[in-house]
Design an enzyme around this catalytic site. Structure first.
Site, PDB file in Angstrom:
ATOM      1  N   PRO A  87       0.825  -1.218   0.000  1.00 11.17           N
ATOM      2  CA  PRO A  87       0.000   0.000   0.000  1.00 11.17           C
ATOM      3  C   PRO A  87       0.858   1.266   0.000  1.00 11.17           C
ATOM      4  CG  PRO A  87      -0.135  -1.131   2.136  1.00 11.17           C
ATOM      5  CD  PRO A  87       0.619  -2.031   1.212  1.00 11.17           C
ATOM      6  N   GLU A 114       3.382  -6.865   8.427  1.00  7.97           N
ATOM      7  CA  GLU A 114       3.508  -5.409   8.304  1.00  7.97           C
ATOM      8  C   GLU A 114       4.265  -5.004   7.047  1.00  7.97           C
ATOM      9  OE1 GLU A 114       1.791  -3.243  10.409  1.00  7.97           O
ATOM     10  OE2 GLU A 114       1.009  -5.265  10.642  1.00  7.97           O
ATOM     11  N   ARG A 152      -5.161  -9.406 -19.867  1.00 10.16           N
ATOM     12  CA  ARG A 152      -6.219  -9.103 -20.842  1.00 10.16           C
ATOM     13  C   ARG A 152      -5.701  -8.281 -22.016  1.00 10.16           C
ATOM     14  NH1 ARG A 152      -8.465  -3.985 -20.097  1.00 10.16           N
ATOM     15  NH2 ARG A 152     -10.473  -4.476 -21.030  1.00 10.16           N
ATOM     16  N   ASP A 167     -11.308   1.465 -23.378  1.00 13.05           N
ATOM     17  CA  ASP A 167     -11.372   1.319 -21.927  1.00 13.05           C
ATOM     18  C   ASP A 167     -11.249   2.637 -21.191  1.00 13.05           C
ATOM     19  OD1 ASP A 167     -11.622  -1.372 -21.831  1.00 13.05           O
ATOM     20  OD2 ASP A 167      -9.511  -1.795 -21.479  1.00 13.05           O
TER      21      ASP A 167
HETATM   22  N1  ADE Z   1      -0.847  -4.951   0.216  1.00  9.30           N
HETATM   23  C1  ADE Z   1      -1.724  -4.516   1.143  1.00  9.30           C
HETATM   24  N2  ADE Z   1      -2.477  -3.532   0.671  1.00  9.30           N
HETATM   25  C2  ADE Z   1      -2.094  -3.322  -0.617  1.00  9.30           C
HETATM   26  C3  ADE Z   1      -2.486  -2.422  -1.632  1.00  9.30           C
HETATM   27  N3  ADE Z   1      -3.453  -1.518  -1.438  1.00  9.30           N
HETATM   28  N4  ADE Z   1      -1.855  -2.485  -2.817  1.00  9.30           N
HETATM   29  C4  ADE Z   1      -0.869  -3.377  -3.016  1.00  9.30           C
HETATM   30  N5  ADE Z   1      -0.444  -4.246  -2.092  1.00  9.30           N
HETATM   31  C5  ADE Z   1      -1.049  -4.225  -0.897  1.00  9.30           C
END
Ligand code: ADE
Length: 240
Positions: A87, A114, A152, A167
């Site tokens: 993330p 984590e 795809r 798209d």
């Molecule tokens: N791992 C945990 N959350 C994630 C996200 N939003 N994008 C990519 N990998 C992740």
């Protein structure tokens, strides 16, 4: 040689998962792309087969060890771009997906707990990619998202080649809405222009709808689109 996906994960059973079905599944069965999973735990060295440890500095959760992750990465194809799903990564874009689909494939490291020790990310020069501003319990669903988006686009995977060009995001706009039969449903009519047979009018309506929806829902995309349109010689598609 087919497009190659290598997934490094503590949960290899999650793959191909949903990618065994539908478009991607047929392409996998047809050999358009190949999938290899690497179980990170196979590279643990102690007798407990541990892959993670507590974070230096304290705090909740566990961190994947750099030595174990590095050994797992050494088993992946060295010629593939290597991405760590996190993330904290840069947002995945259609442009990045298009580039990956045009290359030899991708190696995807799925973080858990984590995260992954920062040193192996730096030592291996891993690109860090996020699939959205929310936190998943691991990188696996994010890897599935990235692979679906890339596969795809591989030659021969999509029935109508033109539909990828239409798209959302391909032209920097969200896509216009779609309608099919019946022409009237629960008192709701299809926009009349779509029944007119006037292809120029239909294209103009779709462009206007794409711009309106993008303006309303994604001011960020709209600003980037406008900045791009301003650089074009003809003011083809400008609107405030
Ligand atoms: N791992 C945990 N959350 C994630 C996200 N939003 N994008 C990519 N990998 C992740």
């Amino acid at each position: 040689m087919s497009w190659r996906a290598v997934v490094l994960t503590l949960f290899p059973d999650m793959f191909p998962g949903p990618l065994a079905l539908s478009l991607a599944g047929r392409a996998l069965a047809d050999g358009v792309w190949a999938l290899r999973t690497i179980d990170i735990r196979d590279f643990a060295t102690d007798r407990h087969r541990s892959v993670d440890d507590v974070p230096f500095g304290g705090g909740a959760g566990m961190v994947l060890r750099p030595d174990v992750v590095d050994a797992a990465l050494a088993a992946a194809d060295p010629d593939l771009p290597a991405i760590c799903l996190t993330p904290r990564g840069a947002p995945l874009t259609q442009a990045r997906v298009r580039d990956l689909a045009a290359g030899p494939g991708v190696a995807l490291l799925c973080g858990r707990y984590e995260g992954v020790d920062q040193r192996v990310i730096e030592a291996r020069g891993l690109e860090q990619v996020s699939v959205g501003d929310y936190v998943l319990s691991g990188g696996e669903p994010a890897a599935l998202v990235l692979l679906d988006a890339a596969v795809r686009l591989l030659p021969g995977v999509m029935g109508a080649a033109a539909s990828a060009e239409d798209d959302s995001f391909s032209a920097g706009l969200l896509e216009y809405p779609h309608y099919t039969r019946p022409a009237e449903w629960q008192g709701r009519a299809v926009p009349p222009v779509l029944l007119s047979g006037n292809h120029a009018a239909i294209a103009a309506w779709r462009q206007e709808e794409a711009e309106r929806i993008t303006r309303e829902r994604r001011p960020d995309l709209w600003a980037a689109y406008r900045a791009g349109a301003d650089r074009l010689p003809a003011p083809a598609a400008r609107r405030n």
